[in-house]
Structure formats: structure tokens, C-alpha cells
Motif scaffolding. Sequence first.
Motif, PDB file in Angstrom:
ATOM      1  N   SER A   1      59.364  68.178  -0.220  1.00 30.27           N
ATOM      2  CA  SER A   1      60.151  67.128  -0.853  1.00 30.27           C
ATOM      3  C   SER A   1      59.204  66.004  -1.215  1.00 30.27           C
ATOM      4  CB  SER A   1      61.235  66.631   0.106  1.00 30.27           C
ATOM      5  OG  SER A   1      60.646  66.031   1.229  1.00 30.27           O
ATOM      6  N   ALA A   2      59.597  65.198  -2.192  1.00 34.60           N
ATOM      7  CA  ALA A   2      58.678  64.162  -2.612  1.00 34.60           C
ATOM      8  C   ALA A   2      59.397  63.062  -3.347  1.00 34.60           C
ATOM      9  CB  ALA A   2      57.624  64.760  -3.534  1.00 34.60           C
ATOM     10  N   ALA A   3      58.736  61.916  -3.366  1.00 32.73           N
ATOM     11  CA  ALA A   3      59.205  60.795  -4.163  1.00 32.73           C
ATOM     12  C   ALA A   3      58.667  60.979  -5.576  1.00 32.73           C
ATOM     13  CB  ALA A   3      58.687  59.493  -3.561  1.00 32.73           C
ATOM     14  N   THR A   4      59.022  60.091  -6.478  1.00 27.34           N
ATOM     15  CA  THR A   4      58.548  60.160  -7.852  1.00 27.34           C
ATOM     16  C   THR A   4      57.040  59.956  -7.880  1.00 27.34           C
ATOM     17  OG1 THR A   4      60.631  59.234  -8.570  1.00 27.34           O
ATOM     18  CG2 THR A   4      58.813  59.155 -10.141  1.00 27.34           C
ATOM     19  N   PRO A   5      56.281  60.827  -8.581  1.00 31.46           N
ATOM     20  CA  PRO A   5      54.829  60.687  -8.609  1.00 31.46           C
ATOM     21  C   PRO A   5      54.391  59.448  -9.373  1.00 31.46           C
ATOM     22  CG  PRO A   5      55.521  62.397 -10.130  1.00 31.46           C
ATOM     23  CD  PRO A   5      56.755  61.944  -9.366  1.00 31.46           C
ATOM     24  N   ALA A   6      53.209  58.953  -9.027  1.00 32.85           N
ATOM     25  CA  ALA A   6      52.645  57.806  -9.730  1.00 32.85           C
ATOM     26  C   ALA A   6      52.256  58.235 -11.130  1.00 32.85           C
ATOM     27  CB  ALA A   6      51.420  57.288  -8.978  1.00 32.85           C
ATOM     28  N   THR A   7      52.641  57.468 -12.119  1.00 32.63           N
ATOM     29  CA  THR A   7      52.305  57.805 -13.493  1.00 32.63           C
ATOM     30  C   THR A   7      51.764  56.602 -14.240  1.00 32.63           C
ATOM     31  OG1 THR A   7      54.582  57.372 -14.173  1.00 32.63           O
ATOM     32  CG2 THR A   7      54.007  59.658 -13.651  1.00 32.63           C
ATOM     33  N   SER A   8      51.300  55.613 -13.542  1.00 32.98           N
ATOM     34  CA  SER A   8      50.803  54.404 -14.156  1.00 32.98           C
ATOM     35  C   SER A   8      49.621  54.709 -15.070  1.00 32.98           C
ATOM     36  CB  SER A   8      50.363  53.424 -13.064  1.00 32.98           C
ATOM     37  OG  SER A   8      49.741  52.312 -13.645  1.00 32.98           O
ATOM     38  N   ALA A   9      49.505  53.963 -16.145  1.00 34.04           N
ATOM     39  CA  ALA A   9      48.410  54.160 -17.086  1.00 34.04           C
ATOM     40  C   ALA A   9      47.208  53.299 -16.715  1.00 34.04           C
ATOM     41  CB  ALA A   9      48.878  53.830 -18.494  1.00 34.04           C
ATOM     42  N   THR A  10      47.256  52.626 -15.565  1.00 33.80           N
ATOM     43  CA  THR A  10      46.134  51.799 -15.160  1.00 33.80           C
ATOM     44  C   THR A  10      44.958  52.679 -14.781  1.00 33.80           C
ATOM     45  OG1 THR A  10      46.922  51.730 -12.877  1.00 33.80           O
ATOM     46  CG2 THR A  10      47.616  49.944 -14.315  1.00 33.80           C
TER      47      THR A  10
ATOM     48  N   PRO B   1      41.202  57.561 -15.093  1.00 34.42           N
ATOM     49  CA  PRO B   1      42.628  57.311 -15.310  1.00 34.42           C
ATOM     50  C   PRO B   1      43.394  57.515 -14.004  1.00 34.42           C
ATOM     51  CG  PRO B   1      41.965  59.380 -16.336  1.00 34.42           C
ATOM     52  CD  PRO B   1      40.720  58.735 -15.802  1.00 34.42           C
ATOM     53  N   ASN B   2      44.464  56.763 -13.836  1.00 36.50           N
ATOM     54  CA  ASN B   2      45.276  56.862 -12.625  1.00 36.50           C
ATOM     55  C   ASN B   2      46.292  57.997 -12.800  1.00 36.50           C
ATOM     56  OD1 ASN B   2      46.320  56.326 -10.125  1.00 36.50           O
ATOM     57  ND2 ASN B   2      47.541  54.579 -10.781  1.00 36.50           N
ATOM     58  N   ASN B   3      45.755  59.216 -12.826  1.00 35.48           N
ATOM     59  CA  ASN B   3      46.581  60.409 -12.947  1.00 35.48           C
ATOM     60  C   ASN B   3      45.844  61.557 -12.260  1.00 35.48           C
ATOM     61  OD1 ASN B   3      44.591  61.354 -14.763  1.00 35.48           O
ATOM     62  ND2 ASN B   3      45.756  60.691 -16.546  1.00 35.48           N
ATOM     63  N   LEU B   4      46.416  62.733 -12.254  1.00 38.87           N
ATOM     64  CA  LEU B   4      45.820  63.857 -11.539  1.00 38.87           C
ATOM     65  C   LEU B   4      44.389  64.137 -11.986  1.00 38.87           C
ATOM     66  CD1 LEU B   4      46.124  66.044  -9.423  1.00 38.87           C
ATOM     67  CD2 LEU B   4      47.231  67.486 -11.149  1.00 38.87           C
TER      68      LEU B   4
ATOM     69  N   MET C   1      42.275  55.002   4.148  1.00 41.99           N
ATOM     70  CA  MET C   1      42.742  55.665   5.365  1.00 41.99           C
ATOM     71  C   MET C   1      44.190  56.121   5.219  1.00 41.99           C
ATOM     72  SD  MET C   1      40.241  55.926   7.411  1.00 41.99           S
ATOM     73  CE  MET C   1      41.106  56.487   8.865  1.00 41.99           C
ATOM     74  N   ASP C   2      44.742  56.017   4.021  1.00 38.73           N
ATOM     75  CA  ASP C   2      46.112  56.427   3.745  1.00 38.73           C
ATOM     76  C   ASP C   2      46.132  57.882   3.273  1.00 38.73           C
ATOM     77  OD1 ASP C   2      48.724  56.812   2.842  1.00 38.73           O
ATOM     78  OD2 ASP C   2      48.657  55.186   1.369  1.00 38.73           O
ATOM     79  N   PRO C   3      46.768  58.792   4.029  1.00 37.96           N
ATOM     80  CA  PRO C   3      46.772  60.207   3.609  1.00 37.96           C
ATOM     81  C   PRO C   3      47.527  60.458   2.306  1.00 37.96           C
ATOM     82  CG  PRO C   3      48.215  59.887   5.500  1.00 37.96           C
ATOM     83  CD  PRO C   3      47.491  58.585   5.277  1.00 37.96           C
ATOM     84  N   TYR C   4      48.336  59.504   1.864  1.00 35.71           N
ATOM     85  CA  TYR C   4      49.024  59.637   0.583  1.00 35.71           C
ATOM     86  C   TYR C   4      48.167  59.163  -0.592  1.00 35.71           C
ATOM     87  CZ  TYR C   4      53.391  60.628   3.021  1.00 35.71           C
ATOM     88  OH  TYR C   4      54.368  61.195   3.790  1.00 35.71           O
ATOM     89  N   ASP C   5      47.073  58.473  -0.307  1.00 40.00           N
ATOM     90  CA  ASP C   5      46.179  58.040  -1.377  1.00 40.00           C
ATOM     91  C   ASP C   5      45.553  59.288  -2.001  1.00 40.00           C
ATOM     92  OD1 ASP C   5      44.415  55.748  -2.625  1.00 40.00           O
ATOM     93  OD2 ASP C   5      43.059  57.381  -2.055  1.00 40.00           O
ATOM     94  N   PRO C   6      45.728  59.486  -3.305  1.00 37.34           N
ATOM     95  CA  PRO C   6      45.257  60.734  -3.919  1.00 37.34           C
ATOM     96  C   PRO C   6      43.774  61.017  -3.703  1.00 37.34           C
ATOM     97  CG  PRO C   6      46.614  59.500  -5.459  1.00 37.34           C
ATOM     98  CD  PRO C   6      46.389  58.618  -4.275  1.00 37.34           C
ATOM     99  N   ILE C   7      42.926  60.013  -3.835  1.00 42.65           N
ATOM    100  CA  ILE C   7      41.481  60.215  -3.695  1.00 42.65           C
ATOM    101  C   ILE C   7      41.141  60.569  -2.256  1.00 42.65           C
ATOM    102  CG2 ILE C   7      39.201  59.192  -4.056  1.00 42.65           C
ATOM    103  CD1 ILE C   7      41.284  59.324  -6.580  1.00 42.65           C
TER     104      ILE C   7
END
Length: 164
Positions: free
Chosen positions: A40-49, A59-62, A134-140
Motif C-alpha cells: 500500500s502507498a501514499a501518492t508518489p512525489a511528482t514535484s518538478a523541482t 530531476p525530482n523523479n524516479l 536517515m529517512d528510509p522513505y527518502d528515495p536516494i
Amino acid sequence: MSAAGQHRRTRTSRLVRTLAVAGTGAAALALPLFGATSASAATPATSATVITAANSVYPNNLDGWIRQSLDIMSRHGIPGTYDGIYRNIIRESSGNPAAINLWDSNAAAGTPSKGLLQVIDPTFLAYHVSGTSMDPYDPIANITAACNYAAARYGSIDNVFSAY
């Protein structure tokens, strides 16, 4: 400008453009059907920053998260390729950095798998790469820690073809 001087689009180019748009939409709709449908998941980050690190702009995407992770991995001697990381991300989380698995044995034991590569907290902490969050949700941070773990256990994330 007169009608005679205007560029006319042919019926063929309009058809090609329509098919390309329709194909892209179908691929976007089909994407969630592949990969980790059980997380399950929340809405993915899609910011253009953009994300900036080591004089590079990502780019702030996959695509940007994978490329930034690969740069960090290369500085730390962690093997892996774009294709290997991408393949595993799509299978594990469908590209959603907020994905969390609340039903498997790890979740039942109180340590759900999190993020793009579905890493549990003890593994994330053990294989965390300095210079990342140190955040496991941080993509990098999630990608680099997971690739560091995969390198230690399997030689590379490229050698992972199922849940790990």
C-alpha cells in the motif's frame, strides 16, 4: 498570415500524435498493474523541482533518484546499474517512494518493508550510506542503502531478480 502561408499538419501526423498520446496514457494506466501490487502507498512525489548534489542537478523523479543514487554509489564503491535498480524498484514498489508493505512476515514481526526498494528498518540502518538521509522513505537513501545491502549479499542489485 494567409491560410496559404500556414504550415498544414497532415492527417498522418495527427494520427501518429494521437496514437503516441494514447499509448503513453495506456502505459501510465498499466504501470500500477506490474510490480508490487501488494504494497500500500501514499501518492508518489511528482514535484518538478530539482535535487542538487555534488555539482549535479537531478530531476525530482524516479530517473533523477536513480541517477543521483548511482553517483553516490560510485563514490562509495557500491556496484549497480540503472537497469538493475529500475527493474527492482518497479517490482518492489512500482516506483512509489511512500510504498509500505503491511502484510508480509516482516510487517507481522513489526518491521514493514518501506520505500522504493522495500527495505526494513534494521537493514536500512545497517547498510545506510553516509551522506544520505536517515529517512528510509527518502528515495536516494532508500536506493543507496538497498544497493549497498544487495552488493554485500548478492554482489550487486543487478543480481536480484525477486524479493530479497
